[in-house]
Design a protein around this motif. Structure first.
Motif, PDB file in Angstrom:
ATOM      1  N   SER A 156       0.743  -1.303  -0.023  1.00 43.64           N
ATOM      2  CA  SER A 156      -0.044  -0.043  -0.082  1.00 43.64           C
ATOM      3  C   SER A 156       0.736   1.254  -0.010  1.00 43.64           C
ATOM      4  CB  SER A 156      -0.937  -0.050   1.038  1.00 43.64           C
ATOM      5  OG  SER A 156      -1.840   1.093   1.213  1.00 43.64           O
ATOM      6  N   HIS A 195       2.588   1.792  -3.481  1.00 47.82           N
ATOM      7  CA  HIS A 195       1.588   2.236  -4.384  1.00 47.82           C
ATOM      8  C   HIS A 195       1.202   3.718  -4.349  1.00 47.82           C
ATOM      9  CE1 HIS A 195      -2.257   2.892  -6.401  1.00 47.82           C
ATOM     10  NE2 HIS A 195      -1.916   1.947  -7.105  1.00 47.82           N
ATOM     11  N   THR A 196       1.314   4.101  -2.931  1.00 50.01           N
ATOM     12  CA  THR A 196       0.785   5.634  -3.027  1.00 50.01           C
ATOM     13  C   THR A 196       2.372   6.355  -3.650  1.00 50.01           C
ATOM     14  OG1 THR A 196      -0.527   5.396  -0.832  1.00 50.01           O
ATOM     15  CG2 THR A 196       0.771   7.301  -1.116  1.00 50.01           C
ATOM     16  N   SER A 221      -5.344  14.286  -2.620  1.00 49.24           N
ATOM     17  CA  SER A 221      -4.438  13.499  -1.838  1.00 49.24           C
ATOM     18  C   SER A 221      -4.796  13.646  -0.546  1.00 49.24           C
ATOM     19  CB  SER A 221      -2.947  14.524  -1.940  1.00 49.24           C
ATOM     20  OG  SER A 221      -2.995  15.559  -1.380  1.00 49.24           O
ATOM     21  N   LEU A 269      -7.291  10.714  -0.686  1.00 52.01           N
ATOM     22  CA  LEU A 269      -6.708   9.447  -0.780  1.00 52.01           C
ATOM     23  C   LEU A 269      -5.806   8.953   0.205  1.00 52.01           C
ATOM     24  CD1 LEU A 269      -6.340   7.415  -3.101  1.00 52.01           C
ATOM     25  CD2 LEU A 269      -4.489   8.650  -4.080  1.00 52.01           C
ATOM     26  N   GLY A 270      -4.965   9.993   1.103  1.00 48.71           N
ATOM     27  CA  GLY A 270      -4.154   9.497   1.993  1.00 48.71           C
ATOM     28  C   GLY A 270      -5.131   8.851   3.277  1.00 48.71           C
ATOM     29  N   ARG A 295      -6.201   5.435   2.313  1.00 51.08           N
ATOM     30  CA  ARG A 295      -5.010   3.966   2.502  1.00 51.08           C
ATOM     31  C   ARG A 295      -4.911   4.112   3.836  1.00 51.08           C
ATOM     32  NH1 ARG A 295      -3.719   2.658  -2.245  1.00 51.08           N
ATOM     33  NH2 ARG A 295      -3.771   3.902  -4.191  1.00 51.08           N
ATOM     34  N   GLN A 309      -8.159  -2.038  -2.394  1.00 47.06           N
ATOM     35  CA  GLN A 309      -7.118  -1.343  -3.111  1.00 47.06           C
ATOM     36  C   GLN A 309      -7.676  -0.812  -4.695  1.00 47.06           C
ATOM     37  OE1 GLN A 309      -3.915  -0.679  -2.182  1.00 47.06           O
ATOM     38  NE2 GLN A 309      -3.733   0.302  -4.062  1.00 47.06           N
ATOM     39  N   THR A 341      -7.814   2.804  -6.289  1.00 46.51           N
ATOM     40  CA  THR A 341      -7.212   3.035  -7.518  1.00 46.51           C
ATOM     41  C   THR A 341      -8.468   3.777  -8.420  1.00 46.51           C
ATOM     42  OG1 THR A 341      -5.554   1.553  -7.061  1.00 46.51           O
ATOM     43  CG2 THR A 341      -5.686   2.363  -9.087  1.00 46.51           C
ATOM     44  N   SER A 362      -9.828   6.856  -7.525  1.00 50.31           N
ATOM     45  CA  SER A 362      -9.013   8.111  -7.525  1.00 50.31           C
ATOM     46  C   SER A 362      -8.247   8.542  -8.822  1.00 50.31           C
ATOM     47  CB  SER A 362      -7.978   8.077  -6.384  1.00 50.31           C
ATOM     48  OG  SER A 362      -7.100   6.918  -6.816  1.00 50.31           O
TER      49      SER A 362
END
Length: 240
Positions: free
Chosen positions: A40, A43-44, A170, A173-174, A177, A220, A224, A227
């Motif tokens: 993870s 990926h970020t 961001s 998304l943060g 995750r 995940q 993806t 986002s």
């Protein structure tokens, strides 16, 4: 070793992390958790790096278009505009401008020069820039400077909007995750206790971990897909 795409790179990093954890702790639960957390995080980081590289290429192409347009207003030829731009450009742009100068001073045909130049800038803005040059060479360059100015202005607006969207995205998304990886971090901490590790490695515990793994991978995929910002493709791009 360069892996071909983001998914393979993330999977490779996750497997390496899981393997290292297994060798270190001899604990299956900890290994799976470490692999998912590493995947993870990778990926970020890799997605952010790819996005920055794309934005950087687009910005450089726009700056080069502006430099060329500024030189063409003095009435020089396109090759002379490139030569002058090399000396006036910021250091970060000079290498690409020198490559472009060498291409357009070579003896290959115009279409070949255009294709090679597109590969140098490797961006949608660069493709459009050299399509304008190709059209101007064929039908006349009376409107070339104004066309380059319009292209640069449109590119600047699009890049500004994309940066604003990426900055706002961001944060969301943060958070997503963090919510995805937090349970596996807790599992990793709990598996440090022998009785908890034994419970996780029982048939029921393994079934729960397997379900959690499936749900994490689904999350995940969802993160993806959700986002992904709209991207303008390289309509006039060339194969590498």
């Amino acid at each position: 070793m360069k892996l071909p795409n983001l998914a393979l790179q993330v999977a490779f990093i996750g497997l390496v992390a899981a393997g290292v954890a297994m060798l270190t702790t001899q604990n299956f639960t900890t290994s799976i958790s470490a692999g998912l957390i590493a995947a993870s995080a990778a990926h970020t980081a890799l997605a952010a790096r790819a996005r920055r590289a794309k934005v950087s290429a687009s910005t450089r192409a726009t700056q080069i278009a502006e430099l060329i347009a500024a030189q063409l207003t003095a009435g020089v030829t396109f090759v002379e505009a490139l030569q002058n731009a090399v000396f006036e450009a910021p250091v970060a742009l000079r290498a690409q401008l020198e490559r472009l100068q060498a291409i357009f001073e070579s003896d290959i045909d115009l279409e070949g020069k255009i294709d090679q130049a597109k590969r140098v800038l490797a961006s949608r803005e660069g493709d459009l820039l050299f399509e304008l040059i190709l059209v101007a060479a064929r039908v006349g360059d009376d409107e070339l400077v104004s066309a380059l100015a319009d292209l640069s202005a449109a590119s600047r607006r699009a890049q500004t909007l994309e940066r604003e969207l990426a900055a706002r995205q961001s944060w969301i998304l943060g958070t997503a995750r963090l919510g995805q990886t937090a349970p596996w971090l807790i599992v990793t901490l709990l598996s440090g206790r022998p009785e908890t590790a034994a419970a996780f490695q029982s048939p029921l515990g393994l079934a729960i971990l397997t379900l959690g793994l499936v749900l994490s991978l689904a999350a995940q995929k969802f993160i993806t897909a959700g986002s992904r910002l709209p991207q303008s493709g390289r309509v006039f791009g060339v194969s590498a």
